[in-house]
Design an enzyme around this catalytic site. Structure first.
Site, PDB file in Angstrom:
ATOM      1  N   ASP A  94       0.801  -1.222   0.000  1.00 59.10           N
ATOM      2  CA  ASP A  94       0.000   0.000   0.000  1.00 59.10           C
ATOM      3  C   ASP A  94       0.836   1.275   0.000  1.00 59.10           C
ATOM      4  O   ASP A  94       0.365   2.339   0.448  1.00 59.10           O
ATOM      5  CB  ASP A  94      -0.995  -0.011   1.166  1.00 59.10           C
ATOM      6  CG  ASP A  94      -2.194  -0.911   0.857  1.00 59.10           C
ATOM      7  OD1 ASP A  94      -2.555  -1.007  -0.342  1.00 59.10           O
ATOM      8  OD2 ASP A  94      -2.744  -1.519   1.783  1.00 59.10           O
ATOM      9  N   ASP A 157      -6.787  -4.648  -4.668  1.00 59.43           N
ATOM     10  CA  ASP A 157      -6.584  -3.275  -4.208  1.00 59.43           C
ATOM     11  C   ASP A 157      -5.282  -2.676  -4.751  1.00 59.43           C
ATOM     12  O   ASP A 157      -5.159  -1.469  -4.930  1.00 59.43           O
ATOM     13  CB  ASP A 157      -6.531  -3.216  -2.669  1.00 59.43           C
ATOM     14  CG  ASP A 157      -7.509  -4.154  -1.986  1.00 59.43           C
ATOM     15  OD1 ASP A 157      -7.830  -5.216  -2.560  1.00 59.43           O
ATOM     16  OD2 ASP A 157      -7.935  -3.847  -0.865  1.00 59.43           O
TER      17      ASP A 157
HETATM   18  N1  GLY Z   1      -7.228  -1.891   0.757  1.00 61.56           N
HETATM   19  C1  GLY Z   1      -7.950  -2.464   1.807  1.00 61.56           C
HETATM   20  C2  GLY Z   1      -9.386  -2.148   1.761  1.00 61.56           C
HETATM   21  O1  GLY Z   1      -9.911  -1.691   0.757  1.00 61.56           O
HETATM   22  O2  GLY Z   1     -10.026  -2.351   2.785  1.00 61.56           O
END
Ligand code: GLY
Length: 381
Positions: A94, A157
């Site tokens: 992330d 994601d």
């Molecule tokens: N990237 C983690 C979520 O969308 O909860």
């Protein structure tokens, strides 16, 4: 009556002035008591994946108003995030969510901000270092110490983190980062997107042979289901890969995901946590609605510009985005300056105990969408 986006933008600015003033030095994720933000800036929580969004809100507010207090708040968040670079285990995929809305946003606003450029490039190198040639994917998380082997795990994601790599390639005039981003996007298009345009959340590959092993329902209802936020990360993420590469295959994939998403929106216009969740209880996730609105508005714009795009499809995506924003404005948004949160009915995961509460990235994407419609947006992704 049609939503007046400029009026909504004015309400947001008036509210966030008070919210930013009250929350100087904090990095909020949700509320810790009614209408009061919590703080994830401490050492034990500095690597939390959402820690870039509050900085992103402040930069969007600064871009719209030029008010120095928003910029000062954003700079504080950027400096606080430096501690995350010192925690190897917390440095997961992330990196884009953390540093695009903070350090890279700062650098976009001020090309003299050398330390911010440096932070962005360090983050991009960390993200690129997670690429596994065996299977051609970016590894999601490091092991959690609970016995689960996550070496081969990739998640949908991550498409939203790829713009950090596209940015680094441009910035350094070095094709390596873009090549890694495109390789991961190709794997996601091939393995995560189902034939009907719905999306898997987590896919496990064998980290040595690269073979597909299985997929997991992750934050959705279960294996084979359609976790709505995952659908929106894919919708917006493939659109952004098209924006950065002009590769029509990503635009095609974004269209397929968008068409499936729009077709599954319930008649009341709200977005559930998972399109395949049981009829009762009804848990909704306003973050998915806000992210979808941003993705659809960006897709509509790219569709309009593509030599293969058409105006009717572009208008259909824009209309769907506006319907989502009208729904959020009508029955989710809290514009009271005395309350910290903006969106009120967000959900992190279907199987969590808690549902329908404020989450910071819901606020971020709602503001980004309203800014897109009022010409105020600072481009983050
Ligand atoms: N990237 C983690 C979520 O969308 O909860």
């Amino acid at each position: 009556m049609a939503m007046d986006f400029q009026e909504v933008a004015n309400k947001i600015i008036a509210k966030e002035r008070a919210v930013a003033e009250r929350n100087r030095g904090r990095i909020p994720y949700t509320t810790k008591e009614p209408h009061v933000f919590d703080d994830h800036s401490g050492r034990d929580q500095i690597c939390w994946w959402t820690n870039g969004f509050w900085g992103g809100i402040l930069w969007q507010l600064y871009a719209a108003t030029q008010e120095e207090s928003f910029r000062e708040g954003a700079l504080e968040v950027e400096k606080q995030l430096d501690a995350a670079f010192m925690d190897y285990n917390g440095m997961d995929h992330d990196a884009g969510f953390r540093w695009l809305p903070t350090a890279v946003a700062h650098y976009r606003m001020d090309p003299e901000a050398a330390a911010s450029r440096n932070r962005g490039l360090l983050a991009a190198n960390s993200l690129a270092g997670r690429f596994n040639l065996n299977g051609s994917f970016i590894r999601a998380w490091n092991d959690w110490g609970d016995g689960r082997d996550t070496r081969g795990w990739a998640i949908i994601d991550c498409l939203m983190n790829l713009p950090l790599l596209y940015w680094a390639s441009e910035e350094l005039d070095d094709p390596r980062f873009k090549a890694i981003a495109a390789a991961h996007a190709d794997t996601a298009a091939r393995v995560f997107v189902r034939p009907d345009g719905s999306i898997r959340h987590i896919v496990a590959f064998d980290p040595t042979s690269g073979r597909y092993v299985r997929d997991y329902g992750g934050q959705g209802f279960g294996e084979g289901s359609s976790w709505t936020r995952g659908q929106t990360w894919a919708l917006y993420g493939f659109t952004l890969s098209y924006l950065h590469t002009s590769d029509e295959r990503y635009l095609d994939t974004a269209r397929r995901v968008a068409d499936r998403f729009i077709a599954r929106i319930p008649t009341d216009g709200t977005i559930p946590v998972d399109f395949d969740q049981p009829a009762e209880p009804v848990y909704r996730d306003d973050t998915a609605a806000a992210i979808a609105a941003c993705g659809l508005l960006t897709l509509a714009e790219q569709e309009g510009k593509s030599p293969y795009g058409d105006a009717e499809t572009s208008a259909r995506y824009r209309d769907a985005a506006i319907r989502l924003l009208e729904m959020l404005d009508r029955d989710s948004c809290d514009y009271d300056p005395a309350h910290d949160e903006l969106l009120t009915r967000c959900s992190a995961s279907y199987h969590d105990q808690k549902h329908e509460f404020p989450i910071i990235y819901g606020d971020y994407y709602y503001i980004e969408a309203i800014w897109k419609l009022t010409g105020k947006e600072l481009f983050i992704w």
